[in-house]
Design a protein around this motif. Structure first.
Motif, short mmCIF file in Angstrom:
data_model
loop_
_atom_site.label_atom_id
_atom_site.label_comp_id
_atom_site.label_asym_id
_atom_site.label_seq_id
_atom_site.Cartn_x
_atom_site.Cartn_y
_atom_site.Cartn_z
N GLY A 1 8.20 -6.77 -29.91
CA GLY A 1 9.17 -6.56 -31.01
C GLY A 1 8.66 -7.02 -32.30
O GLY A 1 9.01 -6.20 -33.43
N GLU A 2 7.56 -7.63 -32.50
CA GLU A 2 6.93 -7.74 -33.97
C GLU A 2 6.30 -6.56 -34.21
O GLU A 2 6.29 -5.85 -35.31
N ALA A 3 5.94 -5.55 -33.32
CA ALA A 3 5.11 -4.51 -33.59
C ALA A 3 6.31 -3.40 -34.19
O ALA A 3 6.00 -2.76 -35.36
N LEU A 4 7.26 -3.50 -33.54
CA LEU A 4 8.54 -2.73 -34.02
C LEU A 4 9.02 -3.24 -35.20
O LEU A 4 9.42 -2.47 -36.26
N SER B 1 1.91 -0.40 -36.22
CA SER B 1 2.51 0.64 -36.15
C SER B 1 1.96 1.89 -35.64
O SER B 1 2.43 2.38 -34.82
N ARG B 2 0.51 2.10 -36.12
CA ARG B 2 -0.22 3.23 -35.74
C ARG B 2 -0.82 3.07 -34.22
O ARG B 2 -0.61 3.90 -33.32
N LEU B 3 -0.97 1.94 -34.07
CA LEU B 3 -1.28 1.53 -32.39
C LEU B 3 -0.30 1.72 -31.55
O LEU B 3 -0.47 2.23 -30.47
N TRP C 1 -2.77 -1.18 -24.58
CA TRP C 1 -2.38 -2.04 -25.53
C TRP C 1 -0.79 -2.61 -25.26
O TRP C 1 -0.65 -3.92 -25.41
N LEU C 2 -0.19 -1.74 -24.77
CA LEU C 2 1.24 -2.10 -24.58
C LEU C 2 1.44 -3.28 -23.36
O LEU C 2 1.91 -4.40 -23.61
N GLY C 3 0.41 -3.01 -22.39
CA GLY C 3 0.45 -3.94 -21.31
C GLY C 3 -0.08 -5.51 -21.72
O GLY C 3 0.52 -6.26 -21.41
N ALA D 1 -8.66 10.85 -50.02
CA ALA D 1 -8.13 11.63 -49.18
C ALA D 1 -6.77 11.11 -48.87
O ALA D 1 -6.48 9.97 -48.97
N PRO D 2 -5.71 11.92 -48.18
CA PRO D 2 -4.50 11.42 -47.99
C PRO D 2 -4.62 10.60 -46.86
O PRO D 2 -5.71 10.60 -46.07
N VAL D 3 -3.38 9.88 -46.53
CA VAL D 3 -3.46 8.89 -45.64
C VAL D 3 -3.70 9.55 -44.31
O VAL D 3 -4.08 9.04 -43.28
N GLY D 4 -3.66 11.06 -44.08
CA GLY D 4 -3.60 11.63 -42.87
C GLY D 4 -5.15 11.55 -41.95
O GLY D 4 -5.24 11.70 -41.03
N HIS D 5 -6.11 10.95 -43.10
CA HIS D 5 -7.23 10.80 -42.23
C HIS D 5 -7.29 9.86 -41.08
O HIS D 5 -8.22 9.74 -40.32
N LEU D 6 -6.37 9.26 -41.08
CA LEU D 6 -6.20 7.84 -40.06
C LEU D 6 -6.18 8.74 -38.55
O LEU D 6 -6.63 7.79 -37.70
N ALA D 7 -5.85 9.68 -38.48
CA ALA D 7 -5.71 10.48 -37.03
C ALA D 7 -7.39 10.17 -36.44
O ALA D 7 -7.43 10.10 -35.38
N ALA D 8 -8.42 10.14 -37.44
CA ALA D 8 -9.63 10.03 -36.75
C ALA D 8 -9.89 8.77 -36.08
O ALA D 8 -10.91 8.44 -35.22
N ILE D 9 -9.04 7.80 -36.35
CA ILE D 9 -9.38 6.26 -35.76
C ILE D 9 -8.63 6.38 -34.43
O ILE D 9 -7.75 6.70 -33.98
N GLY D 10 -9.36 5.64 -33.40
CA GLY D 10 -9.05 5.34 -32.07
C GLY D 10 -9.20 6.32 -31.30
O GLY D 10 -9.00 6.46 -29.94
#
Length: 324
Positions: free
Chosen positions: A17-20, A138-140, A207-209, A315-324
């Motif tokens: 709930g906190e993540a949401l 949020s991203r996770l 992560w959800l588990g 760079a735009p924030v879109g570079h975050l796709a590289a993480i994880g």
């Protein structure tokens, strides 16, 4: 990330709930489509953005490569959470008219258009949005989602109908403050869609588990609240009310990575958010996240993200796709 939740003795921890709660979207672009007859358009990739499509009249199909086509009827919503390019069609196999951003359309505002296609055949009307997402949790959370999240009108129930009615009203009748209200409504649409999907999952690993595990969830929530705290396996175990060895083994077994590796990943998500569009300096972010020096932070960032912090500031924030 500042402490945004006040812990009270009687407040139970609800990590999911906190993540949401921390899921925050910013409206980038909205479009209303009115089409008759056969039609199809290409939605380009949008970095880390989330796209949603809602059918209000007729039917449409959402196609993401590698996933089965999803049929939408009035009241249905499709969420494409990973910024991937995809197709919208009136029916499978209909040839594309081209990229949606290159087709003639009426701009009612810089961020809102109406796309019309006149043909012979059934009519379809859709509301579409492209939203950027902020926040490490949020991203996770979004990483867990499939290529397409389909919420049908039966799952959505009255909340979906109410949100669609309000969103349609705001997009159809431009008024002062309409952009802000539309973004808040889209925020709710996305969160409710993800919540509906989460409710249907029986997940005990990943992560959800871990977030659903009362002890691991408490530790993960604490890390997301204070990513710059000098975390160790011992301090995380203390948050989970477990012994260090038991916590370490359980965390790796359920999450699929060691606890401190997870902490680093969270910090780099936070760092990338803070660095995006040059909103903070590398030195400021390094200090906020508990690094002793800018150099040690930069090494960790490049190792995790694949580019330097300085590159991310440009760079735009879109570079975050590289993480994880």
């Amino acid at each position: 990330m500042s402490q945004s939740v006040v812990d009270l003795p009687w407040t139970p921890i609800d990590p999911v709930g906190e993540a949401l709660h921390h899921l925050r979207v910013t409206g980038v672009f909205y479009s209303r489509t009115e089409a008759d007859g056969p039609w199809a358009v290409e939605m380009p990739a949008f970095g880390d953005c989330v796209s949603f499509h809602v059918v209000t009249v007729g039917e449409a199909w959402v196609e993401v490569e590698g996933s089965p086509p999803v049929r939408l009827v009035p009241g249905d919503l499709a969420l494409v959470p990973h910024g991937r390019g995809h197709l919208l069609r009136s029916a499978p196999g209909v040839p594309s008219l081209g990229r949606v951003d290159e087709l003639p359309q009426e701009f009612l505002s810089p961020n809102y258009t109406v796309l019309r296609h006149r043909g012979i055949g059934a009519r379809v009307e859709l509301i579409c949005g492209v939203l950027s997402v902020d926040g490490s949790a949020s991203r996770l959370l979004l990483e867990l989602l499939p290529s397409v999240v389909h919420v049908d009108s039966r799952q959505g129930g009255t909340w979906m109908a109410a949100m669609l009615a309000l969103t349609t009203e705001e997009l159809t009748h431009a008024r002062p403050g309409g952009a802000a209200i539309t973004t808040r409504l889209a925020d709710i649409l996305v969160i409710q869609s993800i919540r509906t999907w989460l409710d249907a999952q029986q997940v005990t690993t990943g992560w959800l588990g871990a977030m659903r595990d009362p002890q691991l969830g408490a530790a993960i929530t604490a890390v997301h609240r204070e990513p710059g705290r000098p975390w160790t396996v011992a301090t995380m175990a203390h948050e989970a009310a477990m012994s260090r060895s038991a916590f370490s083994a359980r965390f790796t077994d359920i999450v699929g990575e060691p606890a401190m590796q997870y902490v680093t990943r969270v910090r780099m998500h936070v760092a990338a958010d803070r660095l995006g569009y040059g909103r903070a300096t590398v030195r400021e972010v390094a200090a906020e996240l508990g690094y002793d020096s800018e150099a040690s932070f930069s090494r960790a960032y490049k190792r995790e993200v694949g580019v330097s912090p300085g590159h991310s500031r440009r760079a735009p924030v879109g570079h975050l796709a590289a993480i994880g």
